[in-house]
Motif scaffolding. Structure first.
Motif, PDB file in Angstrom:
ATOM      1  N   GLU A  29       0.814  -1.214   0.000  1.00  0.00           N
ATOM      2  CA  GLU A  29       0.000   0.000   0.000  1.00  0.00           C
ATOM      3  C   GLU A  29       0.847   1.263   0.000  1.00  0.00           C
ATOM      4  O   GLU A  29       0.326   2.371  -0.045  1.00  0.00           O
ATOM      5  N   GLY A  30       2.179   1.115   0.086  1.00  0.00           N
ATOM      6  CA  GLY A  30       3.066   2.269   0.095  1.00  0.00           C
ATOM      7  C   GLY A  30       3.453   2.756   1.482  1.00  0.00           C
ATOM      8  O   GLY A  30       4.176   3.730   1.618  1.00  0.00           O
ATOM      9  N   ASP A  31       2.959   2.082   2.529  1.00  0.00           N
ATOM     10  CA  ASP A  31       3.344   2.449   3.890  1.00  0.00           C
ATOM     11  C   ASP A  31       4.795   2.059   4.118  1.00  0.00           C
ATOM     12  O   ASP A  31       5.288   1.087   3.567  1.00  0.00           O
ATOM     13  N   ARG A  32       5.474   2.825   4.968  1.00  0.00           N
ATOM     14  CA  ARG A  32       6.878   2.543   5.273  1.00  0.00           C
ATOM     15  C   ARG A  32       7.034   2.251   6.753  1.00  0.00           C
ATOM     16  O   ARG A  32       6.554   3.002   7.591  1.00  0.00           O
ATOM     17  N   LEU A  33       7.718   1.137   7.043  1.00  0.00           N
ATOM     18  CA  LEU A  33       7.998   0.746   8.416  1.00  0.00           C
ATOM     19  C   LEU A  33       9.502   0.729   8.629  1.00  0.00           C
ATOM     20  O   LEU A  33      10.251   0.222   7.788  1.00  0.00           O
ATOM     21  N   ASN A  34       9.946   1.258   9.757  1.00  0.00           N
ATOM     22  CA  ASN A  34      11.357   1.264  10.103  1.00  0.00           C
ATOM     23  C   ASN A  34      11.779  -0.166  10.443  1.00  0.00           C
ATOM     24  O   ASN A  34      11.398  -0.701  11.476  1.00  0.00           O
ATOM     25  N   LEU A  35      12.594  -0.788   9.580  1.00  0.00           N
ATOM     26  CA  LEU A  35      12.993  -2.174   9.806  1.00  0.00           C
ATOM     27  C   LEU A  35      13.998  -2.333  10.937  1.00  0.00           C
ATOM     28  O   LEU A  35      14.252  -3.439  11.381  1.00  0.00           O
ATOM     29  N   LYS A  36      14.569  -1.244  11.421  1.00  0.00           N
ATOM     30  CA  LYS A  36      15.483  -1.349  12.546  1.00  0.00           C
ATOM     31  C   LYS A  36      14.724  -1.408  13.867  1.00  0.00           C
ATOM     32  O   LYS A  36      15.283  -1.740  14.896  1.00  0.00           O
ATOM     33  N   ASP A  58      10.186  -5.257  -0.214  1.00  0.00           N
ATOM     34  CA  ASP A  58      10.650  -4.020  -0.834  1.00  0.00           C
ATOM     35  C   ASP A  58      11.201  -3.167   0.292  1.00  0.00           C
ATOM     36  O   ASP A  58      10.480  -2.844   1.242  1.00  0.00           O
ATOM     37  N   ILE A  59      12.492  -2.840   0.208  1.00  0.00           N
ATOM     38  CA  ILE A  59      13.092  -2.030   1.249  1.00  0.00           C
ATOM     39  C   ILE A  59      13.827  -0.844   0.650  1.00  0.00           C
ATOM     40  O   ILE A  59      14.215  -0.859  -0.517  1.00  0.00           O
ATOM     41  N   ILE A  60      13.984   0.177   1.484  1.00  0.00           N
ATOM     42  CA  ILE A  60      14.723   1.376   1.108  1.00  0.00           C
ATOM     43  C   ILE A  60      15.779   1.609   2.178  1.00  0.00           C
ATOM     44  O   ILE A  60      15.464   1.619   3.374  1.00  0.00           O
ATOM     45  N   ALA A  61      17.018   1.773   1.741  1.00  0.00           N
ATOM     46  CA  ALA A  61      18.114   2.155   2.640  1.00  0.00           C
ATOM     47  C   ALA A  61      18.620   3.513   2.165  1.00  0.00           C
ATOM     48  O   ALA A  61      18.679   3.774   0.960  1.00  0.00           O
ATOM     49  N   TYR A  62      18.986   4.368   3.102  1.00  0.00           N
ATOM     50  CA  TYR A  62      19.347   5.740   2.765  1.00  0.00           C
ATOM     51  C   TYR A  62      20.853   5.987   2.745  1.00  0.00           C
ATOM     52  O   TYR A  62      21.301   6.966   2.172  1.00  0.00           O
ATOM     53  N   GLU A  63      21.622   5.135   3.377  1.00  0.00           N
ATOM     54  CA  GLU A  63      23.071   5.302   3.433  1.00  0.00           C
ATOM     55  C   GLU A  63      23.726   4.390   2.392  1.00  0.00           C
ATOM     56  O   GLU A  63      23.373   3.213   2.293  1.00  0.00           O
ATOM     57  N   ALA A  64      24.695   4.924   1.655  1.00  0.00           N
ATOM     58  CA  ALA A  64      25.372   4.153   0.602  1.00  0.00           C
ATOM     59  C   ALA A  64      25.991   2.874   1.150  1.00  0.00           C
ATOM     60  O   ALA A  64      25.878   1.807   0.535  1.00  0.00           O
ATOM     61  N   GLU A  65      26.616   2.950   2.324  1.00  0.00           N
ATOM     62  CA  GLU A  65      27.242   1.746   2.877  1.00  0.00           C
ATOM     63  C   GLU A  65      26.203   0.706   3.292  1.00  0.00           C
ATOM     64  O   GLU A  65      26.462  -0.496   3.231  1.00  0.00           O
TER      65      GLU A  65
END
Length: 77
Positions: A29-36, A58-65
């Motif tokens: 549905e497009g909701d985002r949950l903090n996987l940490k 489907d996940i999104i990470a914001y830091e290149a490393e």
């Protein structure tokens, strides 16, 4: 980024916990949950865990490393 066929969810979440930045699960549905977040990890497992394998996340990470860490995990799985 799509992650598929996670056969060891505990190891997957250990890898997520080692990330330095925010890593989010994106629902259908497009909701985002903090996987940490441990609560989000339990919710994720309850929603998508069946027969010992998580078919796809489907996940999104914001830091290149962190992105590289996740890619390495996927490639070594």
């Amino acid at each position: 980024m799509k992650i598929t066929n996670i056969s060891d969810p505990e190891e997957f979440f250990k890898m997520i916990d080692s990330c330095k930045g925010k890593v989010e699960l994106v629902s259908e549905e497009g909701d985002r949950l903090n996987l940490k977040s441990k609560l989000s990890q339990y919710v994720s497992l309850a929603r998508v865990f069946s027969d010992g394998v998580i078919d796809q996340l489907d996940i999104i990470a914001y830091e290149a490393e962190d992105i590289e860490r996740i890619k390495e995990y996927v490639n070594n799985q």
